[in-house]
Write a protein that holds these residues in place. Structure first.
Motif, PDB file in Angstrom:
ATOM      1  N   THR A 101      74.410  46.536 -52.812  1.00 32.28           N
ATOM      2  CA  THR A 101      74.227  45.559 -53.882  1.00 32.28           C
ATOM      3  C   THR A 101      75.528  45.346 -54.653  1.00 32.28           C
ATOM      4  N   LYS A 102      75.859  44.086 -54.899  1.00 36.80           N
ATOM      5  CA  LYS A 102      77.020  43.747 -55.742  1.00 36.80           C
ATOM      6  C   LYS A 102      76.617  43.845 -57.214  1.00 36.80           C
ATOM      7  N   PRO A 103      77.541  44.181 -58.120  1.00 39.83           N
ATOM      8  CA  PRO A 103      78.920  44.613 -57.831  1.00 39.83           C
ATOM      9  C   PRO A 103      78.907  46.025 -57.265  1.00 39.83           C
ATOM     10  N   PHE A 104      79.801  46.283 -56.306  1.00 38.82           N
ATOM     11  CA  PHE A 104      79.804  47.585 -55.644  1.00 38.82           C
ATOM     12  C   PHE A 104      81.124  48.309 -55.883  1.00 38.82           C
ATOM     13  N   ASN A 105      81.089  49.587 -55.654  1.00 38.84           N
ATOM     14  CA  ASN A 105      82.292  50.413 -55.687  1.00 38.84           C
ATOM     15  C   ASN A 105      82.836  50.455 -54.262  1.00 38.84           C
ATOM     16  N   ILE A 106      84.096  50.137 -54.073  1.00 40.21           N
ATOM     17  CA  ILE A 106      84.677  50.089 -52.729  1.00 40.21           C
ATOM     18  C   ILE A 106      84.572  51.444 -52.014  1.00 40.21           C
ATOM     19  N   LEU A 107      84.581  52.524 -52.804  1.00 37.26           N
ATOM     20  CA  LEU A 107      84.451  53.856 -52.189  1.00 37.26           C
ATOM     21  C   LEU A 107      83.058  54.034 -51.577  1.00 37.26           C
ATOM     22  N   GLU A 108      82.050  53.448 -52.250  1.00 34.08           N
ATOM     23  CA  GLU A 108      80.686  53.502 -51.706  1.00 34.08           C
ATOM     24  C   GLU A 108      80.611  52.694 -50.414  1.00 34.08           C
ATOM     25  N   VAL A 109      81.244  51.522 -50.425  1.00 35.52           N
ATOM     26  CA  VAL A 109      81.258  50.671 -49.227  1.00 35.52           C
ATOM     27  C   VAL A 109      81.870  51.433 -48.056  1.00 35.52           C
ATOM     28  N   LYS A 110      83.028  52.065 -48.294  1.00 38.58           N
ATOM     29  CA  LYS A 110      83.708  52.799 -47.227  1.00 38.58           C
ATOM     30  C   LYS A 110      82.865  53.972 -46.742  1.00 38.58           C
ATOM     31  N   ALA A 111      82.197  54.655 -47.676  1.00 39.87           N
ATOM     32  CA  ALA A 111      81.369  55.801 -47.298  1.00 39.87           C
ATOM     33  C   ALA A 111      80.194  55.351 -46.421  1.00 39.87           C
ATOM     34  N   ARG A 112      79.573  54.224 -46.793  1.00 41.53           N
ATOM     35  CA  ARG A 112      78.439  53.692 -46.007  1.00 41.53           C
ATOM     36  C   ARG A 112      78.904  53.280 -44.608  1.00 41.53           C
ATOM     37  N   ILE A 113      80.051  52.598 -44.564  1.00 45.11           N
ATOM     38  CA  ILE A 113      80.596  52.131 -43.285  1.00 45.11           C
ATOM     39  C   ILE A 113      80.865  53.327 -42.365  1.00 45.11           C
ATOM     40  N   LYS A 114      81.512  54.338 -42.916  1.00 45.21           N
ATOM     41  CA  LYS A 114      81.854  55.508 -42.094  1.00 45.21           C
ATOM     42  C   LYS A 114      80.605  56.243 -41.622  1.00 45.21           C
TER      43      LYS A 114
END
Length: 229
Positions: A101-114
């Motif tokens: 969900t936006k707005p998001f923390n880029i660190l969360e995005v990277k963690a989810r992707i990984k």
């Protein structure tokens, strides 16, 4: 080899920020700014993951995800500006693997992707591992139905391969001649147990260094045959 990600959002600043952050982690990043462009790129390239905004021009993220699912099982993470739970559920129903969900923390995005890449990478490896059986010098590729002993490809008939595959995928399980006849040839097959013996003999002549002292397909006297695990 870096992972390849497609980032799709019509807000160019968001795309730029995500791209920069993922590239810092050694990923290769492609960008698209509307649903049509995203679909074209997904068809043209092999991606490890697609980060897909819901609100896009031309096609919505949901529509893009649904169309991608017609030709690919690439992991898709939806980006949604709405906190509406129905939107999130709808996104997953369209074939998405996760949502942020936006707005998001880029660190969360990277963690989810990984996390998703680890999970899908593991699944692919497990699938590949199940399709390849290696024993001593022999390799059985179940997907391409090819068998190698050392560096040499061994030409088996369809039934010889079926017999070897069944035994090799169930190592140390002893099959009676009748079981092998029913499983490999089918219940309607008019032959008898000697058919199995003939095929095992031919199979051994092709794959065993010394057919009279087998390394792969063993006889359990009075019972049947098994593959030594």
């Amino acid at each position: 080899m870096g992972k390849k990600v497609l980032v799709v959002d019509d807000e160019k600043l968001i795309v730029k920020g995500i791209r920069f952050s993922l590239e810092q982690d050694g990923m290769e990043v492609d960008c698209a700014y509307d649903g049509e462009e995203a679909l074209e790129k997904a068809k043209e390239e092999e991606y490890d993951l697609i980060l897909l905004d819901v609100m896009l021009p031309k096609y919505t993220g949901f529509e893009v995800c649904q169309m991608i699912r017609e030709f690919s099982d690439v992991p898709v993470v939806m980006l949604t500006a709405k906190g509406d739970d129905m939107d999130k559920i709808l996104g997953l129903e369209y074939g998405a693997d996760d949502y942020i969900t936006k707005p998001f923390n880029i660190l969360e995005v990277k963690a989810r992707i990984k996390a998703i890449m680890r999970r899908t990478g593991k699944n692919v490896k497990e699938k590949e591992d199940k399709n390849i059986i290696v024993k001593n010098d022999m390799k059985v590729d179940r997907q391409s139905r090819r068998v190698y002993v050392g560096n040499e490809e061994i030409n088996l008939t369809a039934k010889e391969f079926d017999l070897l595959e069944l035994l090799a995928t169930n190592p140390d399980k002893v099959y009676s001649r009748e079981e092998l006849l029913n499983i490999v040839w089918g219940y309607e097959y008019p032959g008898d147990a000697r058919t199995v013996d003939v095929h095992v003999r031919r199979l051994r002549e092709k794959i065993e260094p010394n057919p009279s002292e087998p390394k792969y397909v063993y006889t359990k006297w009075g019972v049947g045959y098994y593959f030594r695990g």
